[in-house]
Design a protein around this motif. Sequence first.
Motif, PDB file in Angstrom:
ATOM      1  N   GLN A 180       0.729  -1.275  -0.008  1.00 54.08           N
ATOM      2  CA  GLN A 180       0.066   0.001   0.064  1.00 54.08           C
ATOM      3  C   GLN A 180       0.802   1.250  -0.091  1.00 54.08           C
ATOM      4  N   TYR A 181       0.570   2.128  -0.807  1.00 55.75           N
ATOM      5  CA  TYR A 181       1.128   3.432  -0.838  1.00 55.75           C
ATOM      6  C   TYR A 181      -0.317   4.606  -0.428  1.00 55.75           C
ATOM      7  N   ARG A 182       0.616   5.509   0.334  1.00 59.67           N
ATOM      8  CA  ARG A 182      -0.154   6.747   0.517  1.00 59.67           C
ATOM      9  C   ARG A 182       0.735   8.056   0.509  1.00 59.67           C
ATOM     10  N   ASN A 183       1.330   8.036  -0.695  1.00 61.06           N
ATOM     11  CA  ASN A 183       1.966   9.241  -0.897  1.00 61.06           C
ATOM     12  C   ASN A 183       1.469  10.405  -1.860  1.00 61.06           C
ATOM     13  N   MET A 184       0.106  10.106  -1.969  1.00 52.86           N
ATOM     14  CA  MET A 184      -0.745  11.069  -2.550  1.00 52.86           C
ATOM     15  C   MET A 184      -1.775  11.728  -1.852  1.00 52.86           C
ATOM     16  N   LYS A 185      -2.043  12.988  -2.040  1.00 51.56           N
ATOM     17  CA  LYS A 185      -3.437  13.417  -0.949  1.00 51.56           C
ATOM     18  C   LYS A 185      -4.349  12.850  -1.481  1.00 51.56           C
ATOM     19  N   ASN A 186      -5.274  12.064  -0.365  1.00 53.76           N
ATOM     20  CA  ASN A 186      -6.720  11.627  -0.567  1.00 53.76           C
ATOM     21  C   ASN A 186      -6.565  10.350  -1.452  1.00 53.76           C
ATOM     22  N   HIS A 187      -5.477   9.834  -1.591  1.00 52.71           N
ATOM     23  CA  HIS A 187      -5.383   8.571  -2.486  1.00 52.71           C
ATOM     24  C   HIS A 187      -4.853   7.422  -1.507  1.00 52.71           C
ATOM     25  N   ASN A 188      -5.162   6.287  -1.681  1.00 56.73           N
ATOM     26  CA  ASN A 188      -4.722   5.107  -0.948  1.00 56.73           C
ATOM     27  C   ASN A 188      -4.360   4.170  -2.020  1.00 56.73           C
ATOM     28  N   PHE A 189      -3.131   3.896  -2.735  1.00 58.39           N
ATOM     29  CA  PHE A 189      -3.057   2.914  -3.705  1.00 58.39           C
ATOM     30  C   PHE A 189      -2.359   1.616  -3.381  1.00 58.39           C
ATOM     31  N   SER A 190      -2.778   0.767  -3.831  1.00 57.92           N
ATOM     32  CA  SER A 190      -2.419  -0.522  -3.297  1.00 57.92           C
ATOM     33  C   SER A 190      -2.372  -1.703  -4.574  1.00 57.92           C
ATOM     34  N   THR A 191      -1.320  -2.417  -4.600  1.00 62.36           N
ATOM     35  CA  THR A 191      -1.318  -3.512  -5.766  1.00 62.36           C
ATOM     36  C   THR A 191      -0.860  -4.785  -4.799  1.00 62.36           C
ATOM     37  N   GLY A 192      -0.998  -5.779  -5.644  1.00 66.07           N
ATOM     38  CA  GLY A 192      -0.875  -6.882  -5.188  1.00 66.07           C
ATOM     39  C   GLY A 192      -0.962  -8.407  -6.044  1.00 66.07           C
ATOM     40  N   PHE A 193      -0.221  -9.437  -5.723  1.00 68.31           N
ATOM     41  CA  PHE A 193      -0.320 -10.540  -6.563  1.00 68.31           C
ATOM     42  C   PHE A 193      -0.429 -12.020  -5.690  1.00 68.31           C
ATOM     43  N   GLU A 194      -1.030 -12.862  -6.238  1.00 64.26           N
ATOM     44  CA  GLU A 194      -1.475 -14.044  -5.590  1.00 64.26           C
ATOM     45  C   GLU A 194      -1.153 -15.275  -6.624  1.00 64.26           C
ATOM     46  N   GLU A 195      -0.346 -16.271  -5.965  1.00 65.74           N
ATOM     47  CA  GLU A 195      -0.344 -17.546  -6.576  1.00 65.74           C
ATOM     48  C   GLU A 195      -0.861 -18.680  -5.754  1.00 65.74           C
ATOM     49  N   THR A 196      -1.554 -19.514  -6.493  1.00 65.49           N
ATOM     50  CA  THR A 196      -2.287 -20.523  -5.578  1.00 65.49           C
ATOM     51  C   THR A 196      -2.202 -21.980  -6.592  1.00 65.49           C
ATOM     52  N   TYR A 197      -1.739 -22.757  -5.690  1.00 61.84           N
ATOM     53  CA  TYR A 197      -1.704 -24.270  -6.346  1.00 61.84           C
ATOM     54  C   TYR A 197      -2.934 -24.960  -5.844  1.00 61.84           C
ATOM     55  N   PHE A 198      -3.786 -25.655  -6.768  1.00 61.76           N
ATOM     56  CA  PHE A 198      -4.787 -26.305  -6.385  1.00 61.76           C
ATOM     57  C   PHE A 198      -4.686 -27.897  -6.701  1.00 61.76           C
ATOM     58  N   SER A 199      -4.851 -28.800  -5.922  1.00 62.73           N
ATOM     59  CA  SER A 199      -4.712 -30.206  -6.243  1.00 62.73           C
ATOM     60  C   SER A 199      -5.788 -31.103  -5.640  1.00 62.73           C
ATOM     61  N   THR A 200      -6.328 -31.725  -6.373  1.00 59.31           N
ATOM     62  CA  THR A 200      -7.598 -32.659  -5.952  1.00 59.31           C
ATOM     63  C   THR A 200      -7.091 -34.263  -6.445  1.00 59.31           C
ATOM     64  N   ARG A 201      -7.591 -35.006  -5.530  1.00 62.99           N
ATOM     65  CA  ARG A 201      -7.394 -36.568  -5.579  1.00 62.99           C
ATOM     66  C   ARG A 201      -8.535 -37.396  -5.446  1.00 62.99           C
ATOM     67  N   PHE A 202      -8.771 -38.346  -6.356  1.00 61.36           N
ATOM     68  CA  PHE A 202     -10.027 -38.985  -6.053  1.00 61.36           C
ATOM     69  C   PHE A 202      -9.433 -40.577  -6.237  1.00 61.36           C
ATOM     70  N   LYS A 203      -9.829 -41.514  -5.551  1.00 64.45           N
ATOM     71  CA  LYS A 203      -9.623 -42.907  -5.416  1.00 64.45           C
ATOM     72  C   LYS A 203     -10.455 -43.800  -5.016  1.00 64.45           C
ATOM     73  N   ASN A 204     -11.231 -44.672  -5.964  1.00 67.06           N
ATOM     74  CA  ASN A 204     -12.058 -45.662  -5.564  1.00 67.06           C
ATOM     75  C   ASN A 204     -11.516 -47.059  -5.708  1.00 67.06           C
ATOM     76  N   LYS A 205     -11.846 -47.859  -4.874  1.00 67.14           N
ATOM     77  CA  LYS A 205     -11.364 -49.190  -4.805  1.00 67.14           C
ATOM     78  C   LYS A 205     -12.610 -50.090  -4.261  1.00 67.14           C
ATOM     79  N   ASN A 206     -13.025 -50.921  -5.034  1.00 67.20           N
ATOM     80  CA  ASN A 206     -14.165 -51.888  -4.901  1.00 67.20           C
ATOM     81  C   ASN A 206     -13.749 -53.159  -5.145  1.00 67.20           C
ATOM     82  N   THR A 207     -14.195 -54.175  -4.100  1.00 63.17           N
ATOM     83  CA  THR A 207     -14.112 -55.477  -4.295  1.00 63.17           C
ATOM     84  C   THR A 207     -15.372 -56.190  -4.131  1.00 63.17           C
ATOM     85  N   GLU A 208     -15.378 -57.167  -4.806  1.00 66.84           N
ATOM     86  CA  GLU A 208     -16.610 -58.223  -4.842  1.00 66.84           C
ATOM     87  C   GLU A 208     -16.059 -59.668  -5.241  1.00 66.84           C
TER      88      GLU A 208
END
Length: 484
Positions: A180-208
Amino acid sequence: IFKKGSIIINYRKSRPSNQFSKVYESIEKYMTVDNKFNLITETGEENIDQNTEYDLFSSYEDFFNRFSYLINSKHRATFTLINSRDSIFEDRDYYGFSNILESDTTYIEEKNSFENLGKSINLYSQWNNKYSTQLSISNYSYENNYSSTQSSPQSNNISIVGTANKFHSLSDHSIRFIQQYRNMKNHNFSTGFEETYFSTRFKNKNTENSSLNTSLMAQNGYLYSFFIRNSWSLKNRWKFDTGIRYSYFDILDKLYFEPRISIIHKIKQNLSLELSYGKHSQFIHKLVKENNSNFDINSMFLSSSKIPTILSENFQYGIHWDKNDYNVSTTLYLKRLNNFFKSKWPFSIEEYLSYNNEIIYPGYGKIKGLEIQFRKKSGIITGWVSYHNSNTKYQLSDFNEGKPFLADYDKNHELKIVMLGQIFNTNLSASWVFSSGRPFTDLENLYVESGSGYEIFSKGKYNNERVKSSHHLDISLVKSLEIS
């Protein structure tokens, strides 16, 4: 602790029990038709001694820990850990049923557990009176384990007829940096970045007996986001909060543009208008098996070529009037959904793997409403009155013959009254809530298709009725006495 830090630890665990409330027992009797799944009347033979037993056992455990430390006058760090676990065990016994899996007696034991684990580290830095940063590293994971064993007595021994094991997990690893920057009158300037890693796992095992079937599926995806935001004011009568957000999802190799803006205009010192608009994207989806009370209650899938990304546009307009003792606010809102979907059929990883093209047919959604609130802030009696009118409709090709229908959670009217104060040196708090009933599909428009097992389908008039309106009243009186 350490003179500059603090720690909070909260732990709770249920007392495991298979004793339930009268409300639960009444629901169980309804679901099992009073005689444990109605098997005796539907499939049993009258000349055989038959019986069924059903036992349910559940427990939960929660842990919360937060540690904060003031490194120096400019830097502060926090660590948060949240862990929760829920377990459900079910035992079902059928005695003397010769037509169930060709066995006179069958035992079914099911176990289902859910676990959530979240960890985050935050570092806040106020470098000077104009520049500050926040670094956040977090990890969240969700796991669902389900196992079922079906057995029957054979020659004084217990023989296993079949087993089913299912596992589902979702993990989210994120790193976020905001400055966040507050170096201008009446302004509050902000920047940001985000990295997200998603992982899903499914496993079905059936015996008859001697056969074994196994299904595996994994989804992995990166979501990169970047935003620029500027909050500023003009002549103390206008306040603007504007921003743009770009998100890139590598599974779809697509860039999403999400502008946001909020405006507050002071007409007078105590009267203001508020307006906001924003676009949002959803990349994780919960696909529910509505007819299954066991596994896949919260199966999470990532957007892909088979599952679309849900897009929403949000509008809001409000008027706010504020005096010393009272304030009144009115808000109108509208939300439009594109690529919205609702799973009608039981959804499994086998179906996901078997389809080469899109298996979800998206539609549209529209949510609109009005909120009015009157609040009394001072005096012997304080409190507020609020009224909420809302309407949520979806339009999907698989539901209601393609015609718009009400959402399951739609409540058209809701009125709330809250009172707080003192009467004869006694603290009084009272609340009354009146609410419209939620929609449902009546029995005349439901049927079980032949050969589908327990799958329930609607004839076309989906959510065509409403439960009756209801109200709820709470009153609390607290009197304090000085003994000595």
